[in-house]
Design a protein around this motif. Structure first.
Motif, PDB file in Angstrom:
ATOM      1  N   LEU A   1       0.944  -1.190  -0.062  1.00  0.00           N
ATOM      2  CA  LEU A   1       0.012  -0.067   0.023  1.00  0.00           C
ATOM      3  C   LEU A   1       0.870   1.323   0.014  1.00  0.00           C
ATOM      4  N   ALA A   2       0.679   2.001  -0.966  1.00  0.00           N
ATOM      5  CA  ALA A   2       1.368   3.318  -1.079  1.00  0.00           C
ATOM      6  C   ALA A   2       0.611   4.433  -1.442  1.00  0.00           C
ATOM      7  N   GLY A   3       0.707   5.541  -1.234  1.00  0.00           N
ATOM      8  CA  GLY A   3      -0.168   6.427  -1.529  1.00  0.00           C
ATOM      9  C   GLY A   3       0.461   7.572  -2.394  1.00  0.00           C
ATOM     10  N   LEU A   4      -0.547   8.483  -2.882  1.00  0.00           N
ATOM     11  CA  LEU A   4      -0.064   9.695  -3.453  1.00  0.00           C
ATOM     12  C   LEU A   4      -0.321  11.110  -2.713  1.00  0.00           C
ATOM     13  N   TYR A   5       0.092  12.105  -3.203  1.00  0.00           N
ATOM     14  CA  TYR A   5       0.064  13.376  -2.404  1.00  0.00           C
ATOM     15  C   TYR A   5      -0.615  14.240  -3.513  1.00  0.00           C
ATOM     16  N   TRP A   6      -1.493  15.156  -2.970  1.00  0.00           N
ATOM     17  CA  TRP A   6      -2.401  16.125  -3.816  1.00  0.00           C
ATOM     18  C   TRP A   6      -2.323  17.506  -3.065  1.00  0.00           C
TER      19      TRP A   6
ATOM     20  N   VAL B   1      -2.330  19.231  -8.347  1.00  0.00           N
ATOM     21  CA  VAL B   1      -1.391  18.252  -8.797  1.00  0.00           C
ATOM     22  C   VAL B   1      -1.254  17.089  -7.906  1.00  0.00           C
ATOM     23  N   VAL B   2      -1.210  15.905  -8.320  1.00  0.00           N
ATOM     24  CA  VAL B   2      -1.000  14.631  -7.553  1.00  0.00           C
ATOM     25  C   VAL B   2       0.421  14.284  -7.931  1.00  0.00           C
ATOM     26  N   PHE B   3       1.243  13.976  -6.785  1.00  0.00           N
ATOM     27  CA  PHE B   3       2.573  13.308  -6.853  1.00  0.00           C
ATOM     28  C   PHE B   3       3.091  12.365  -6.115  1.00  0.00           C
ATOM     29  N   LEU B   4       4.130  11.793  -6.199  1.00  0.00           N
ATOM     30  CA  LEU B   4       4.771  10.879  -5.760  1.00  0.00           C
ATOM     31  C   LEU B   4       6.324  11.243  -5.485  1.00  0.00           C
ATOM     32  N   TYR B   5       6.986  10.987  -4.354  1.00  0.00           N
ATOM     33  CA  TYR B   5       8.378  11.279  -4.249  1.00  0.00           C
ATOM     34  C   TYR B   5       9.319  10.219  -3.481  1.00  0.00           C
ATOM     35  N   PHE B   6      10.502  10.320  -3.679  1.00  0.00           N
ATOM     36  CA  PHE B   6      11.289   9.139  -2.766  1.00  0.00           C
ATOM     37  C   PHE B   6      12.382  10.057  -2.546  1.00  0.00           C
ATOM     38  N   PRO B   7      12.598  10.417  -1.303  1.00  0.00           N
ATOM     39  CA  PRO B   7      13.734  11.175  -0.651  1.00  0.00           C
ATOM     40  C   PRO B   7      14.792  10.337  -0.899  1.00  0.00           C
TER      41      PRO B   7
ATOM     42  N   PHE C   1      13.562  10.345  -6.933  1.00  0.00           N
ATOM     43  CA  PHE C   1      12.425  10.162  -7.928  1.00  0.00           C
ATOM     44  C   PHE C   1      11.338  11.178  -7.605  1.00  0.00           C
ATOM     45  N   VAL C   2      10.837  11.793  -8.527  1.00  0.00           N
ATOM     46  CA  VAL C   2       9.415  12.497  -8.529  1.00  0.00           C
ATOM     47  C   VAL C   2       8.571  12.235  -9.575  1.00  0.00           C
ATOM     48  N   GLY C   3       7.458  11.809  -9.431  1.00  0.00           N
ATOM     49  CA  GLY C   3       6.465  11.359 -10.604  1.00  0.00           C
ATOM     50  C   GLY C   3       5.064  12.405 -10.180  1.00  0.00           C
ATOM     51  N   TYR C   4       4.650  13.170 -11.320  1.00  0.00           N
ATOM     52  CA  TYR C   4       3.476  13.837 -10.983  1.00  0.00           C
ATOM     53  C   TYR C   4       2.528  13.766 -12.303  1.00  0.00           C
ATOM     54  N   ALA C   5       1.377  14.239 -11.890  1.00  0.00           N
ATOM     55  CA  ALA C   5       0.170  14.316 -13.151  1.00  0.00           C
ATOM     56  C   ALA C   5      -0.860  15.559 -12.633  1.00  0.00           C
TER      57      ALA C   5
ATOM     58  N   VAL D   1       6.474  22.708  -3.742  1.00  0.00           N
ATOM     59  CA  VAL D   1       6.951  21.614  -4.833  1.00  0.00           C
ATOM     60  C   VAL D   1       5.682  21.545  -6.011  1.00  0.00           C
ATOM     61  N   ALA D   2       4.353  21.546  -5.513  1.00  0.00           N
ATOM     62  CA  ALA D   2       3.203  21.459  -6.256  1.00  0.00           C
ATOM     63  C   ALA D   2       3.297  22.486  -7.450  1.00  0.00           C
ATOM     64  N   GLN D   3       3.584  23.670  -7.037  1.00  0.00           N
ATOM     65  CA  GLN D   3       3.488  24.995  -7.883  1.00  0.00           C
ATOM     66  C   GLN D   3       4.666  24.863  -8.985  1.00  0.00           C
ATOM     67  N   TRP D   4       5.834  24.317  -8.323  1.00  0.00           N
ATOM     68  CA  TRP D   4       6.904  24.169  -9.400  1.00  0.00           C
ATOM     69  C   TRP D   4       6.611  23.138 -10.503  1.00  0.00           C
ATOM     70  N   LEU D   5       6.118  21.993  -9.889  1.00  0.00           N
ATOM     71  CA  LEU D   5       5.565  20.875 -10.748  1.00  0.00           C
ATOM     72  C   LEU D   5       4.536  21.502 -11.930  1.00  0.00           C
ATOM     73  N   LYS D   6       3.543  22.143 -11.389  1.00  0.00           N
ATOM     74  CA  LYS D   6       2.595  22.708 -12.498  1.00  0.00           C
ATOM     75  C   LYS D   6       3.295  23.483 -13.342  1.00  0.00           C
ATOM     76  N   GLU D   7       4.222  24.231 -13.070  1.00  0.00           N
ATOM     77  CA  GLU D   7       4.956  25.121 -14.119  1.00  0.00           C
ATOM     78  C   GLU D   7       5.796  24.250 -15.188  1.00  0.00           C
ATOM     79  N   GLN D   8       5.913  23.111 -15.054  1.00  0.00           N
ATOM     80  CA  GLN D   8       6.825  21.982 -15.769  1.00  0.00           C
ATOM     81  C   GLN D   8       6.141  21.516 -16.749  1.00  0.00           C
ATOM     82  N   LYS D   9       4.782  21.779 -16.934  1.00  0.00           N
ATOM     83  CA  LYS D   9       4.041  21.056 -18.025  1.00  0.00           C
ATOM     84  C   LYS D   9       4.654  21.514 -19.176  1.00  0.00           C
TER      85      LYS D   9
END
Length: 93
Positions: free
Chosen positions: A13-18, A22-28, A50-54, A85-93
């Motif tokens: 079981l793993a989750g995503l962050y919203w 933006v929904v994303f997953l990261y591994f520090p 790793f960072v993955g987002y949608a 982080v979410a704001q930065w990810l949105k700017e990457q589209k």
């Protein structure tokens, strides 16, 4: 993203962050490496392996994949660091 989360977590079981559409997953990167620990202590920087987002405009507490896997989604909108982080990810589209 939900399907990938299940696969990368090895079926556990793993989750995503919203945050803000933006929904994303990261591994520090663990601070066991001397350079990583130094960066954290001296400048407050953390590194992610790793960072993955949608884009996900509307928050939903779970996502169900075509394979019927249910992945939890945690609303982290109150976290100021992840909000940046979410704001930065949105700017990457």
């Amino acid at each position: 993203m939900a399907r990938f989360t299940s696969v990368i977590a090895g079926g556990k079981l793993a989750g995503l962050y919203w945050i803000d559409g933006v929904v994303f997953l990261y591994f520090p990167l663990p601070a066991t490496n001397q350079a990583v620990a130094k960066a954290l202590l001296e400048s407050g920087k953390v590194y992610w392996t790793f960072v993955g987002y949608a884009l996900m405009p509307i928050y939903q507490p779970t996502i169900e994949t075509k394979e019927k896997m249910i992945v939890p989604v945690v609303n982290m909108s109150t976290d100021p660091v992840l909000k940046k982080v979410a704001q930065w990810l949105k700017e990457q589209k």
